[in-house]
Design an enzyme around this catalytic site. Structure first.
Site, short mmCIF file in Angstrom:
data_model
loop_
_atom_site.label_atom_id
_atom_site.label_comp_id
_atom_site.label_asym_id
_atom_site.label_seq_id
_atom_site.Cartn_x
_atom_site.Cartn_y
_atom_site.Cartn_z
CB CYS A 373 -1.04 0.01 1.12
SG CYS A 373 -0.81 -1.17 2.43
NE ARG A 402 2.19 -9.35 4.89
CZ ARG A 402 0.88 -9.33 4.65
NH1 ARG A 402 0.10 -10.20 5.27
NH2 ARG A 402 0.36 -8.46 3.82
CD GLN A 420 -0.38 -8.85 -0.03
OE1 GLN A 420 0.16 -7.76 -0.12
NE2 GLN A 420 -1.27 -9.13 0.90
CG ASP A 422 -1.91 -5.41 -2.47
OD1 ASP A 422 -3.12 -5.33 -2.24
OD2 ASP A 422 -1.03 -5.04 -1.68
CG HIS A 424 -3.58 -0.31 -2.50
ND1 HIS A 424 -2.50 -1.06 -2.88
CD2 HIS A 424 -3.86 -0.68 -1.23
CE1 HIS A 424 -2.13 -1.83 -1.88
NE2 HIS A 424 -2.93 -1.63 -0.86
CE LYS A 508 -9.15 -9.13 7.81
NZ LYS A 508 -7.90 -9.88 7.66
CG HIS A 554 -5.81 -1.87 1.46
ND1 HIS A 554 -4.47 -1.87 1.73
CD2 HIS A 554 -6.32 -0.77 2.04
CE1 HIS A 554 -4.19 -0.83 2.48
NE2 HIS A 554 -5.28 -0.13 2.69
#
Length: 682
Positions: A373, A402, A420, A422, A424, A508, A554
């Site tokens: 992000c 992570r 990911q 991912d 946004h 979420k 997200h």
RNA sequence: GCCGAUGUAGCUCAGCUGGUAGAGCAACUGAUUCGUAAUCAGUAGGUCAGCGGUUCAAAUCCGCUCAUCGGCUCCA
């Protein structure tokens, strides 16, 4: 109706008037002795309470409580399970549960846990008991004992259990004053039982105890009539578990077992376990040469081999195309960024435990990204935005790292480095609901495209009692949760709300898919974020010429490409649909003299865009077929003189076998069409 | 991170109470030229996870580390 009689309504609607104090067993006997022998437990619902309007939260509450170790509790309908020997004292609807009922199976398992506890105490009297609930797969009992149980101990426990069962001891429910029970348990040093009594009962109450033979346990019940009714069981394993689930507490030994109504079901259960093992993505990953994890490189880090890499590429290409089609723009952001950035984003404060420690470069400190992000935000912030630019949808297949504690890694499903898919979305507050709705639709399509038909939706919200774990005001959280709910409700999507499960920056929607074996996997997530736009002071110029703050969504649909792939492997048991299969067609020339024709066929198939492997080794045809079959290659084409003479191929389809010769062009068309439709059946 | 178990050839596994490592498959070589799930023969392949210790002698016993597995806790 006299004071001495009560009404009992049976499932067929008929009502019997019986003496107060009559037991469910008596009623079963009065219907038929055969029924009485088959009944495990009774379900009663006071007739004074109106019937339930379908499945309710009460079921889940009761479920949760059972999981927590205490036993079937009355929901708001008053419906509950009782012993067959429990005297009925009011007008009830009565259901006699036999050996085909899920709830009855849980009772059997719970009784099996008592049988196990009986056995453990007979063999190891110094052991202290915790709780022993039934689970979806069996039961366990948490116990405390200095020395760990060995394999041999488990076998001994199982053998002793068989004795307890053979003794066919009656399960007897008794009551005694709470203080008396507490005193007895205190004297024996049963700290866990003392805790449970204090937590689940109130001063002055009576507590219920279940006895079988010399064994007594504080327990709400119900149980099967006697230990002899625990007919098919097995002690399976032992593992550590923290007292009350808190890792700061004493570690207990959790002895696992399973029980069924009969030996056949038990056997079936272990067959299913074997089936699951054969589908294990770690096993298949090795067999099919898809990926590896290497000790020298470190735990939780994935090496994608060529075949796994090809599947990944196919997945990612599909995803990129779909993103672009839906108005996303692909971006790329760095893997390490300065520490300051992570301070601004709040990750330093709220996510540090999951991040790798900073590294010094020149005079600055950098940190490896655990999320994408902040990177996307910097792109947004790099130029002024107008309301006309919104929504801005940035998508990235971003590699994040992570820190996961050493005991938690699990194949592809729990790793330290992953990708990911991912994105946004930066938008105006007015756009938020349609954007979230579009994300949910997209997620649905992703899961369907990869062959998952079923999923469950969870709405994770914050825990207002734990505000230090979250950023943002209560008001923000409420509006955010409100808009997520609104989207789900508008779409008619059923969901479960789970407080305390939100990300630190916002609530979420999590989509858990159900695989062919009925297992649940957490993958897609759509998250609302009002925090980061504020922290980074994001703006856009509105129609009014004023600066406004955008909101942010997200979303990750595969979730993690690694995890999604792992689940995909298990879902298909390694037999991927044609469009995903790393090798789509295997070619088997019958003898060396057919290799030339086989090579020509290979070239034609490749020209048609198919992934082909030709086995030109000096091996017997059957050996080659066997290998392609074991590699789960969708189509194997066998060719000899006959095929070479007529520009044909003999098709062997995975799961179907030999389908005979067809013209090469016909096969090419069939395969191409199947790839294009991304069909899951060959 | 915690509890328990495990780590032997590319893979799957054997190796009893310490005496110096073995099988099948895979690989390689040769023979065989084959019609829908394993052709035959031969060859090569191992710091017994790593490090340290006990011992005349360690794959085997002990300790530490790493990794894996089953759980707990945590999570995409």
């Amino acid at each position: 109706m006299s004071e001495q009689s009560i009404k009992v309504q049976l499932p067929d609607g008929s009502v019997r008037e019986v003496a107060r104090g009559t037991t469910p067993f008596d009623i079963a006997m009065s219907i038929s002795p055969r029924l009485a022998a088959a009944v495990v437990v009774a379900r009663v619902r006071p007739l004074a309470v109106p019937a339930p309007a379908g499945e309710t939260a009460a079921d889940e509450a009761a479920e949760a409580q059972t999981e927590a170790g205490m036993y079937s509790s009355a929901g708001e309908t008053g419906e509950r399970l009782v012993d067959l020997s429990a005297p009925l004292t009011e007008d009830v609807a009565l259901e006699l549960l036999k050996e085909n009922d899920e709830a009855a199976l849980k009772v059997v398992r719970h009784s099996a846990a008592h049988v196990m506890a009986t056995a453990i105490l007979e063999l190891f009297p110094e052991t202290k008991l915790g709780h022993g609930p039934a689970t979806d797969a069996g039961f366990f009992y948490d116990v405390y004992r200095e020395t760990p149980f060995s394999e041999t101990d488990l076998a001994a426990i199982e053998a002793k259990m068989a004795e307890v069962v053979a003794r066919d001891e009656k399960f007897v429910r008794e009551h005694e004053p709470r203080e008396k029970g507490l005193e007895e348990y205190r004297q024996h040093g049963d700290f866990m039982k003392v805790h449970f009594i204090e937590r689940f009962t109130k001063p002055g109450e009576e507590i219920s105890l279940y006895k079988n033979g010399n064994f007594t346990d504080f327990c709400r019940g119900p149980h099967v009539p006697s230990t002899g009714r625990v007919k098919a069981f097995k002690v399976t394993s032992v593992a550590g578990a923290y007292w009350l689930g808190d890792e700061k507490n004493q570690q207990l030994q959790r002895v696992y077992g399973t029980a069924f109504f009969n030996a056949k079901d038990l056997e079936q259960h272990f067959k299913r376990l074997e089936e699951i093992k054969a589908r294990d993505h770690r096993v298949l990953g090795k067999q099919l040469d898809l990926f590896s994890i290497q000790e020298v490189a470190g735990a939780g880090l994935i090496f994608w081999h060529p075949k796994g890499g090809l599947i990944r590429k196919t997945m990612e290409d599909w995803m990129r195309d779909e993103c672009i089609r839906r108005g996303y723009e692909m971006v790329f952001t760095p893997h390490i960024m300065r520490r300051e950035l992570w301070k601004i984003s709040g990750h330093e404060g709220f996510y540090s435990q999951n991040m790798y420690p900073p590294m010094e470069l020149d005079d600055a400190e950098y940190r490896l990204k655990p999320m994408n992000c902040p990177g996307h935000i910097l792109i947004y912030k790099n130029s002024p935005k107008s309301y006309r630019d919104l929504p801005q949808r940035y998508a990235e297949l971003g590699n994040v790292y992570r820190y996961e504690r050493s005991g938690t890694m699990h194949g592809l499903l729990r790793v330290r480095g992953f990708t990911q898919d991912d994105a946004h979305i930066f938008c105006t507050p007015e756009q938020i609901e349609s954007e979230i709705a579009a994300c949910v639709e997209f997620a649905d399509e992703v899961l369907k495209a990869f062959g998952f038909a079923e999923f469950k939706v969870e709405l994770s919200t914050w825990d207002p009692k734990d505000q230090k774990s979250y950023v943002g005001s209560a008001e923000h959280w409420e509006t955010a949760v409100g808009s997520l709910k609104k989207v789900l409700d508008a779409k008619g999507i059923p969901y479960r709300e789970i407080p305390g499960e939100a990300a630190f920056y916002g609530p979420k929607i999590d989509i858990k898919l159900v695989d062919v074996l009925g297992r649940l996997w957490q993958l897609s997530t759509v998250q609302f974020d009002f925090n980061l736009p504020q922290r980074f002071e994001l703006e856009y110029t509105g129609e009014d010429g004023e600066k406004h703050r955008p909101v942010m969504v997200h979303r990750a649909l595969f979730g993690s490409v690694e995890r999604f792939f792992g689940v995909l492997i298990e879902h298909y048991a390694g037999a991927f649909p044609l469009w995903l299969a790393p090798v789509q067609v295997g070619i088997v020339p019958i003898s060396e003299k057919h290799v030339e024709y086989a090579a020509a066929v290979k070239a034609k198939l490749e020209a048609a865009g198919l992934r082909v492997e030709l086995d030109s080794r000096n091996e017997k045809m059957n050996a080659k077929i066997r290998e392609f079959t074991m590699q789960k290659v969708p189509f194997v084409l066998v060719m000899g003189d006959k095929e070479a003479a007529s520009e044909a191929v003999s098709v062997r389809t995975r799961g179907k076998g030999d389908e005979g010769s067809v013209p090469l062009t016909a096969f090419v068309e069939r395969a191409k069409a199947l790839v294009a439709s991304r069909g899951t059946t060959l």
